[in-house]
Write an enzyme that holds these catalytic residues in place. Structure first.
Site, PDB file in Angstrom:
ATOM      1  N   SER A  10       0.850  -1.191   0.000  1.00  0.00           N
ATOM      2  CA  SER A  10       0.000   0.000   0.000  1.00  0.00           C
ATOM      3  C   SER A  10       0.881   1.235   0.000  1.00  0.00           C
ATOM      4  CB  SER A  10      -0.879   0.008   1.254  1.00  0.00           C
ATOM      5  OG  SER A  10      -1.327   1.332   1.510  1.00  0.00           O
ATOM      6  N   HIS A  34      -1.311  -1.527  -4.043  1.00  0.00           N
ATOM      7  CA  HIS A  34      -2.612  -1.334  -3.398  1.00  0.00           C
ATOM      8  C   HIS A  34      -2.834   0.167  -3.219  1.00  0.00           C
ATOM      9  CE1 HIS A  34      -5.736  -2.635  -0.410  1.00  0.00           C
ATOM     10  NE2 HIS A  34      -5.393  -1.516   0.213  1.00  0.00           N
ATOM     11  N   ASP A  36      -5.085   3.003  -1.831  1.00  0.00           N
ATOM     12  CA  ASP A  36      -6.150   3.280  -0.859  1.00  0.00           C
ATOM     13  C   ASP A  36      -6.858   4.575  -1.218  1.00  0.00           C
ATOM     14  OD1 ASP A  36      -6.031   1.136   1.133  1.00  0.00           O
ATOM     15  OD2 ASP A  36      -4.001   1.860   1.514  1.00  0.00           O
ATOM     16  N   MET A  38      -9.778   7.072  -0.244  1.00  0.00           N
ATOM     17  CA  MET A  38     -10.648   7.430   0.886  1.00  0.00           C
ATOM     18  C   MET A  38     -11.314   8.765   0.601  1.00  0.00           C
ATOM     19  SD  MET A  38      -8.171   6.468   4.063  1.00  0.00           S
ATOM     20  CE  MET A  38      -7.129   4.993   4.056  1.00  0.00           C
ATOM     21  N   HIS A  67      -8.397   0.052  -3.747  1.00  0.00           N
ATOM     22  CA  HIS A  67      -9.195  -0.275  -2.556  1.00  0.00           C
ATOM     23  C   HIS A  67     -10.056   0.942  -2.244  1.00  0.00           C
ATOM     24  CE1 HIS A  67      -9.267  -1.211   2.058  1.00  0.00           C
ATOM     25  NE2 HIS A  67     -10.446  -1.352   1.500  1.00  0.00           N
ATOM     26  N   MET A  69     -12.411   2.996  -0.320  1.00  0.00           N
ATOM     27  CA  MET A  69     -13.061   3.259   0.970  1.00  0.00           C
ATOM     28  C   MET A  69     -13.864   4.536   0.793  1.00  0.00           C
ATOM     29  SD  MET A  69      -9.826   2.123   3.242  1.00  0.00           S
ATOM     30  CE  MET A  69      -8.768   2.419   1.837  1.00  0.00           C
ATOM     31  N   MET A 138     -10.592  -7.037   6.227  1.00  0.00           N
ATOM     32  CA  MET A 138      -9.849  -5.940   6.868  1.00  0.00           C
ATOM     33  C   MET A 138      -9.387  -6.408   8.247  1.00  0.00           C
ATOM     34  SD  MET A 138      -9.674  -3.385   4.767  1.00  0.00           S
ATOM     35  CE  MET A 138      -8.822  -2.308   5.925  1.00  0.00           C
ATOM     36  N   ASP A 174      -5.639  -6.925   4.990  1.00  0.00           N
ATOM     37  CA  ASP A 174      -5.156  -5.547   4.878  1.00  0.00           C
ATOM     38  C   ASP A 174      -5.244  -4.885   6.247  1.00  0.00           C
ATOM     39  OD1 ASP A 174      -4.549  -2.944   4.159  1.00  0.00           O
ATOM     40  OD2 ASP A 174      -6.403  -2.600   3.029  1.00  0.00           O
TER      41      ASP A 174
HETATM   42  C1  DX5 Z   1      -6.295   1.120   5.917  1.00  0.00           C
HETATM   43  C2  DX5 Z   1      -5.858   0.811   4.515  1.00  0.00           C
HETATM   44  C3  DX5 Z   1      -4.675  -0.071   4.473  1.00  0.00           C
HETATM   45  C4  DX5 Z   1      -3.453   0.542   5.091  1.00  0.00           C
HETATM   46  C5  DX5 Z   1      -2.442  -0.497   5.379  1.00  0.00           C
HETATM   47  O1  DX5 Z   1      -7.514   1.783   5.872  1.00  0.00           O
HETATM   48  O2  DX5 Z   1      -6.888   0.165   3.807  1.00  0.00           O
HETATM   49  O3  DX5 Z   1      -4.400  -0.468   3.140  1.00  0.00           O
HETATM   50  O4  DX5 Z   1      -2.841   1.479   4.263  1.00  0.00           O
HETATM   51  O5  DX5 Z   1      -1.402   0.091   6.084  1.00  0.00           O
HETATM   52  P1  DX5 Z   1      -0.625  -0.697   7.198  1.00  0.00           P
HETATM   53  O6  DX5 Z   1       0.032  -1.859   6.524  1.00  0.00           O
HETATM   54  O7  DX5 Z   1       0.308   0.293   7.733  1.00  0.00           O
HETATM   55  O8  DX5 Z   1      -1.652  -1.170   8.218  1.00  0.00           O
HETATM   56 ZN    ZN Z   2      -6.282  -0.745   1.931  1.00  0.00          ZN
END
Ligand code: DX5
Ligand code: ZN
Length: 217
Positions: A10, A34, A36, A38, A67, A69, A138, A174
């Protein structure tokens, strides 16, 4: 036969100002990147809008798993597939119609992946397994990198592996994946591992990916 393993770093905690060099230094060792996404609604944090995400997706030398969110993700998920994501991971908690969304993603040529927050149970979604290519369990509350791995998600990983059975569905975890936790997640049945801070806080991110991979072989 040993299970095929994938490491999908990520870039949430990578240097955002220099993302393309951050991606290129881990490219050879990564199966996917990956991404993320958000929206500050589904989770209390914001990362990329669609246009910036799209330019990352289209310039990355490594296939991207987006991913999402984000709230109201049905159409957004399909747009991320059309934008060139190799895989689109959407949350069961964020869409109105899982089947239509998964079909739209696949029709756009991407892998469809179903994500579950810690409070969501896999048993409720078994009927969709024929529509998808990956399940994401998750192992933290989504929103932030660098959180502690939730050990109490391991039974859910185990249950998901059992429910998947012979289907060619990848099982991803994740959140909080590191050299400390990856083996337990693998033992429970995960085969695809997101790692954010473990990789980007390491002195040598590419070497860390190799170590993570080696630790479960
Ligand atoms: C959290 C994300 C993860 C996060 C993982 O909401 O979906 O992908 O970036 O980061 P680490 O490996 O630091 O938990
Ligand atoms: Zn993620």
């Amino acid at each position: 036969m040993p299970r095929e393993i994938r490491i999908t770093p990520s870039i949430l905690n990578a240097d955002r100002e220099n993302l393309s060099s951050e991606i290129s230094r881990i490219a050879i060792d990564s199966d996917f990147i990956h991404l993320d996404v958000m929206d500050n609604i589904f989770v209390p944090n914001f990362t990329f809008d669609f246009d910036s995400a799209k330019s990352i997706i289209q310039s990355s030398p490594v296939p991207i798993d987006s991913h999402l969110m984000v709230a109201d993700a049905d159409e957004v998920a399909i747009a991320y597939a059309q934008a060139g994501s190799a895989s689109v991971t959407f949350h069961v908690e964020a869409v109105r119609d899982i089947r239509m969304t998964a079909r739209g993603i696949r029709a756009a040529g991407a892998r469809a992946s179903l994500a579950l927050k810690p409070a969501s149970a896999i048993g409720d979604f078994e009927e969709y397994l024929n529509e998808i290519d990956m399940v994401l369990i998750m192992t933290v509350e989504p929103g932030f990198g660098g959180q502690a791995f939730m050990e109490d998600m391991l039974p859910k990983v185990r249950e998901t592996r059992k429910i998947i059975g012979d289907r060619p569905i990848w099982l991803q975890v994740d959140g909080g994946i590191s050299l400390e936790t990856i083996e337990r997640a693998a033992d429970a049945g995960a085969d695809t591992f997101v790692a954010g801070s473990a990789v980007f806080r390491a002195d040598d991110p590419a070497a860390m990916i190799r170590e993570l991979r080696a630790s479960i072989h």
